[in-house]
Write an enzyme that holds these catalytic residues in place. Structure first.
Site, PDB file in Angstrom:
ATOM      1  N   ASN A   9     -48.516  33.651 -15.658  1.00  0.00           N
ATOM      2  CA  ASN A   9     -47.770  33.345 -14.296  1.00  0.00           C
ATOM      3  C   ASN A   9     -46.288  33.109 -14.674  1.00  0.00           C
ATOM      4  OD1 ASN A   9     -46.598  32.396 -11.930  1.00  0.00           O
ATOM      5  ND2 ASN A   9     -48.396  30.538 -11.861  1.00  0.00           N
ATOM      6  N   TRP A  10     -45.266  33.959 -14.587  1.00  0.00           N
ATOM      7  CA  TRP A  10     -44.026  33.614 -15.072  1.00  0.00           C
ATOM      8  C   TRP A  10     -43.311  32.501 -14.084  1.00  0.00           C
ATOM      9  CZ3 TRP A  10     -41.546  38.900 -17.026  1.00  0.00           C
ATOM     10  CH2 TRP A  10     -42.233  39.188 -18.203  1.00  0.00           C
ATOM     11  N   HIS A  94     -51.911  28.825  -5.628  1.00  0.00           N
ATOM     12  CA  HIS A  94     -51.439  28.208  -6.528  1.00  0.00           C
ATOM     13  C   HIS A  94     -51.021  26.808  -6.137  1.00  0.00           C
ATOM     14  CE1 HIS A  94     -48.966  26.653 -10.111  1.00  0.00           C
ATOM     15  NE2 HIS A  94     -49.563  27.594 -10.787  1.00  0.00           N
ATOM     16  N   GLU A  96     -48.603  24.844  -6.670  1.00  0.00           N
ATOM     17  CA  GLU A  96     -47.267  24.683  -6.446  1.00  0.00           C
ATOM     18  C   GLU A  96     -47.086  25.450  -4.938  1.00  0.00           C
ATOM     19  OE1 GLU A  96     -45.818  26.674 -10.041  1.00  0.00           O
ATOM     20  OE2 GLU A  96     -46.223  24.973 -11.011  1.00  0.00           O
ATOM     21  N   GLU A 164     -57.354  25.024 -12.139  1.00  0.00           N
ATOM     22  CA  GLU A 164     -56.191  24.439 -12.659  1.00  0.00           C
ATOM     23  C   GLU A 164     -55.980  22.929 -12.189  1.00  0.00           C
ATOM     24  OE1 GLU A 164     -53.094  27.509 -13.709  1.00  0.00           O
ATOM     25  OE2 GLU A 164     -52.913  27.198 -11.655  1.00  0.00           O
ATOM     26  N   GLY A 170     -47.862  22.276 -16.305  1.00  0.00           N
ATOM     27  CA  GLY A 170     -46.576  22.199 -16.660  1.00  0.00           C
ATOM     28  C   GLY A 170     -46.063  20.612 -17.067  1.00  0.00           C
ATOM     29  N   SER A 210     -50.905  23.733 -19.018  1.00  0.00           N
ATOM     30  CA  SER A 210     -50.503  23.737 -20.279  1.00  0.00           C
ATOM     31  C   SER A 210     -51.304  24.395 -21.351  1.00  0.00           C
ATOM     32  CB  SER A 210     -50.438  21.990 -20.449  1.00  0.00           C
ATOM     33  OG  SER A 210     -49.474  21.638 -19.585  1.00  0.00           O
ATOM     34  N   GLY A 231     -48.917  29.348 -17.670  1.00  0.00           N
ATOM     35  CA  GLY A 231     -47.641  29.254 -17.169  1.00  0.00           C
ATOM     36  C   GLY A 231     -46.565  29.473 -18.359  1.00  0.00           C
ATOM     37  N   GLY A 232     -45.933  28.370 -18.471  1.00  0.00           N
ATOM     38  CA  GLY A 232     -44.812  28.302 -19.435  1.00  0.00           C
ATOM     39  C   GLY A 232     -45.134  29.022 -20.590  1.00  0.00           C
TER      40      GLY A 232
HETATM   41  P1  PGA Z   1     -48.589  25.821 -17.326  1.00  0.00           P
HETATM   42  O1  PGA Z   1     -48.637  26.497 -15.600  1.00  0.00           O
HETATM   43  O2  PGA Z   1     -49.188  26.687 -18.302  1.00  0.00           O
HETATM   44  O3  PGA Z   1     -47.131  25.964 -17.644  1.00  0.00           O
HETATM   45  O4  PGA Z   1     -48.983  24.400 -17.338  1.00  0.00           O
HETATM   46  C1  PGA Z   1     -49.923  26.960 -15.549  1.00  0.00           C
HETATM   47  C2  PGA Z   1     -50.054  27.512 -14.092  1.00  0.00           C
HETATM   48  O5  PGA Z   1     -49.154  27.013 -12.905  1.00  0.00           O
HETATM   49  O6  PGA Z   1     -50.525  28.572 -13.637  1.00  0.00           O
END
Ligand code: PGA
Length: 256
Positions: A9-10, A94, A96, A164, A170, A210, A231-232
């Site tokens: 997930n960019w 998600h 976010e 998640e 993050g 993470s 993500g990251g």
């Molecule tokens: P992260 O993000 O790996 O940067 O913690 C995961 C995600 O939000 O899907």
């Protein structure tokens, strides 16, 4: 056997040319890894270019969001019909989106239904916030999220769930493999009660939060965890490739 999946997930990162650069860098090695579904979810504006780049390869493409109407006066939104042509997967719900864009369980449910209607495969995200975790409410929260986002959906074949925990996204503070395995086992149990054992056994459930090349093995080696939403670390070609290679290796070992 469930086919493991690693999805990158960019988020809101990379211009179109940066996206093209990153995919070009990873393409040959990514393509060569078997027995793992490798999914890249760049921003909307890069989907078309990335789609061209990965044509003929085993790499799959996903979007990060969707709107639930097929067309109309919804300035700035992207419809299921537009995405159905471009990609195979779409991330829905998600944390976010829930947190910054006020997406409720009802909206997420409409998005899941809209995606399935046009043949897109939802990667449905659920997970508890820190205060809910600390109050011992994780099971209650994921149960409610499953209830609302899967309302009126009786077909899960094309769906993937990503567990998640919000406090792990993050933050560099991942859950432990054991914690994640337990909650994912619980999620499978809830699915089993609603849809039956067979469907629950076939459903892929990923961990996210993470995940890095250093800790991926801890999650992937758990029996209930079918892969990761990254993500990251998915923005770094070496990290992402390492996570996928480890997944292929560990799941191959576990299946023999
Ligand atoms: P992260 O993000 O790996 O940067 O913690 C995961 C995600 O939000 O899907």
């Amino acid at each position: 056997m469930r086919v493991p999946m690693i999805a990158g997930n960019w988020k809101m990162n990379t211009t179109v040319s940066e996206a093209v650069g990153l995919v070009s860098e990873m393409r040959p090695e990514l393509d060569a890894i078997d027995n793992v579904d490798k999914v890249i979810c760049p921003p909307f504006i890069s989907l078309a270019a990335v789609r061209e780049l990965i044509k003929g390869s085993s790499i799959k493409l996903g979007a990060q969001n969707i709107y639930f109407e097929d067309k109309g006066a919804y300035t700035g939104e992207i419809s299921p019909l537009m995405l159905a042509d471009l990609c195979e997967f779409v991330i829905i719900g998600h944390s976010e989106r829930r947190q910054y864009f006020n997406e409720s369980g009802e909206i997420i449910n409409r998005k899941v239904q809209a995606a399935l209607r046009v043949g897109l495969k939802p990667i449905l995200c659920i997970g508890e916030r820190l205060e809910e975790n600390e109050a011992g409410r994780t099971e209650e929260v994921v149960t409610e999220q499953l209830r609302s986002s899967l309302a009126n959906i009786d077909y899960l074949t094309d769906l993937v769930i990503a567990y998640e925990p919000v406090w792990a996204i993050g933050t560099g503070k991942a859950a432990t493999g054991k914690q994640a395995n337990e909650t994912i086992g619980f999620i499978r149990q809830i699915i089993s009660e609603k849809y039956g054992k067979r469907i629950a056994q076939d459903l892929r459930i990923l961990y996210g939060g993470s995940v890095t090349a250093d800790n991926a093995a801890e999650f992937i080696s758990q029996p209930e965890i079918d892969g990761a939403l990254v993500g990251g670390a998915s923005l770094n070609a070496n990290e992402f490739l390492s996570i996928i290679r480890q997944t292929a290796e560990i799941k191959r070992r576990l299946s023999v």
